[in-house]
Design an enzyme around this catalytic site. Sequence first.
Site, PDB file in Angstrom:
ATOM      1  N   ASP A  93       0.862  -1.178   0.000  1.00  0.00           N
ATOM      2  CA  ASP A  93       0.000   0.000   0.000  1.00  0.00           C
ATOM      3  C   ASP A  93       0.905   1.237   0.000  1.00  0.00           C
ATOM      4  OD1 ASP A  93       0.980   0.107   2.552  1.00  0.00           O
ATOM      5  OD2 ASP A  93      -0.950  -0.074   3.553  1.00  0.00           O
ATOM      6  N   ASP A 265      -7.740  -7.809   0.641  1.00  0.00           N
ATOM      7  CA  ASP A 265      -6.714  -8.103   1.643  1.00  0.00           C
ATOM      8  C   ASP A 265      -7.310  -7.771   3.005  1.00  0.00           C
ATOM      9  OD1 ASP A 265      -6.309  -5.017   1.309  1.00  0.00           O
ATOM     10  OD2 ASP A 265      -5.223  -5.557   3.124  1.00  0.00           O
ATOM     11  N   CYS A 303     -12.628 -29.128   7.004  1.00  0.00           N
ATOM     12  CA  CYS A 303     -11.476 -28.379   6.501  1.00  0.00           C
ATOM     13  C   CYS A 303     -10.311 -29.317   6.185  1.00  0.00           C
ATOM     14  CB  CYS A 303     -11.050 -27.351   7.541  1.00  0.00           C
ATOM     15  SG  CYS A 303      -9.693 -26.314   7.004  1.00  0.00           S
ATOM     16  N   CYS A 308      -6.313 -28.566  10.772  1.00  0.00           N
ATOM     17  CA  CYS A 308      -7.518 -29.381  10.979  1.00  0.00           C
ATOM     18  C   CYS A 308      -7.281 -30.857  10.688  1.00  0.00           C
ATOM     19  CB  CYS A 308      -8.669 -28.844  10.127  1.00  0.00           C
ATOM     20  SG  CYS A 308      -9.259 -27.252  10.733  1.00  0.00           S
ATOM     21  N   HIS A 334      -5.255 -22.178   9.690  1.00  0.00           N
ATOM     22  CA  HIS A 334      -6.656 -22.530   9.399  1.00  0.00           C
ATOM     23  C   HIS A 334      -7.440 -21.322   8.859  1.00  0.00           C
ATOM     24  CE1 HIS A 334     -10.714 -23.895   9.669  1.00  0.00           C
ATOM     25  NE2 HIS A 334     -10.981 -22.822  10.382  1.00  0.00           N
TER      26      HIS A 334
HETATM   27 ZN   LIG Z   1      -8.572 -25.881   8.964  1.00  0.00          ZN
END
Ligand SMILES: [Zn+2]
Length: 375
Positions: A93, A265, A303, A308, A334
Site C-alpha cells: 500500500d 486483503d 477443513c 484441521c 486454518h
Molecule cells: Zn482448517
Amino acid sequence: MTDLFSFELLAEDGNARAGIFHTPHGDLPTPLFAPVGTQATVKAITPNQLLELNAQLILSNTYHLFLRPGADLVAEMGGLHNFMHWPRPILTDSGGFQVFSLSDTRKVDMDGVTFKSHIDGSTRRLTPETSIQVQEQLGADIIMTFDECATPDDRTYIERAMQRTHQWAERCLQAKSRSDQALFGIVQGGIYTDLRTQSAEFISSLGFPGHAIGGLSVGESKMDMHAILELVNPILPKNKPRYLMGVGSPEDLVNGILRGVDLFDCVLPTRLARHHAAMTFTGRLNMMNASFAHDPRPMDENCTCYACQNFSRAYIRHLIAAKEMLSATLISIHNIHTLLEIARRARQAIFDRRYATFCAEFLANWHHRTSKGAL
Ligand SMILES: [Zn+2]
C-alpha cells in the site's frame, strides 16, 4: 500498462468476475484473497507455510517498512521478495491509510503529510513522490498511489481529501520510474454517491493498470459499502482488476465478489487467530470455549488444512491456555486457508455460472451459525 502486467477476464456471472492478473512473479487467479504481512511477515506464519496454503499474493505496509527498518535497508537486502523470502507476487500500500489511522499527530498540505512516527515520535514526511520512491525501493509487484483516507461522515473533509487524492494520483504516475511494477489508482469519496462517481471517473481516466476502492470498511454500514461497490465497479474499466482495500471478512468477501471485486486483503485471519478465534464457513469459534476442553474434533470438520487434519480442539485450547505460540500459528493457518478456500470456491462458482446461489447459501449458513451464539 507494461507488457509485464495484463488482466484476462475469463468468466462473468452477473457482476461477479473470474480472471487472471499476470505479474512478473506469477499469475494471480481472481477473485483472490491476500493475507497481510504488515511488517514484511504474515504474523506467526512462515513463507513456506503460506506456499503450502497456496497463497498467491501477500500485502505489506509501506508506512511500517518506511519507519522500520527503512526502505534503504530493504533495497540493500535485495528488495522485499528477497528480504522476506517470498517468491510470489507482493502488493504494497502507499502508506496513506496508516498515516491517517496510526499516527497521533499529522499535518496535511497539498504537497503531502507530515506526521509523528508511532514508534519513536520522530517527525516524518510522505508525499506522493516519496511514497512511490519507497515503494520502488521495496520492489513489490503491485504498488498503490498515495491517497488521503478521510473519516466517513464529514462531507466537506471527504471532498477536499478526494481532490487531493486525485492530484496525488497524477503525481504518483509522474514519479513512477520502474516498469516492473503495476501502479493502481485509488477511488475515494466516502459514502457520497456523487463524489464516488466523480472519483471513479477521474481515476479511471488516468490509465492505471488496476484500480482500488479505498475508504470503505472504515465505520460505514454494510448497506453503504454495498451501495458504493454497486456504483463504482460499473464505472471502472472491465479489463482491469478491481481491488477492495482492507476488506476481507468471509461475508464481505462473498458480498464484494457478488458486486464485481477481484482482489481483497485483510489482517482479520491472523488477528483473530491471536485472539483465539477460528473462522469457519459457518461463523467464528472461540477456541477457549470450555466445551472444547475434551473435544477431539478439529476446528472445522470439513477443513483440509494442516491444522484441521492433525490437531484437535482440545489440543488447541490447551496451547492457548498454556500461552504457547503454536496456537496462533495453527489458527492462522486454518483462518488463512478458510479465506483462500472461500475465494477458490467463489471462482469456481463463477465459472459454473452459479455464483448468486453460492453467495446466498454461504450467507444463509454464516448468519444461521453466528446467530446461534458462536463468537
Ligand atoms: Zn482448517
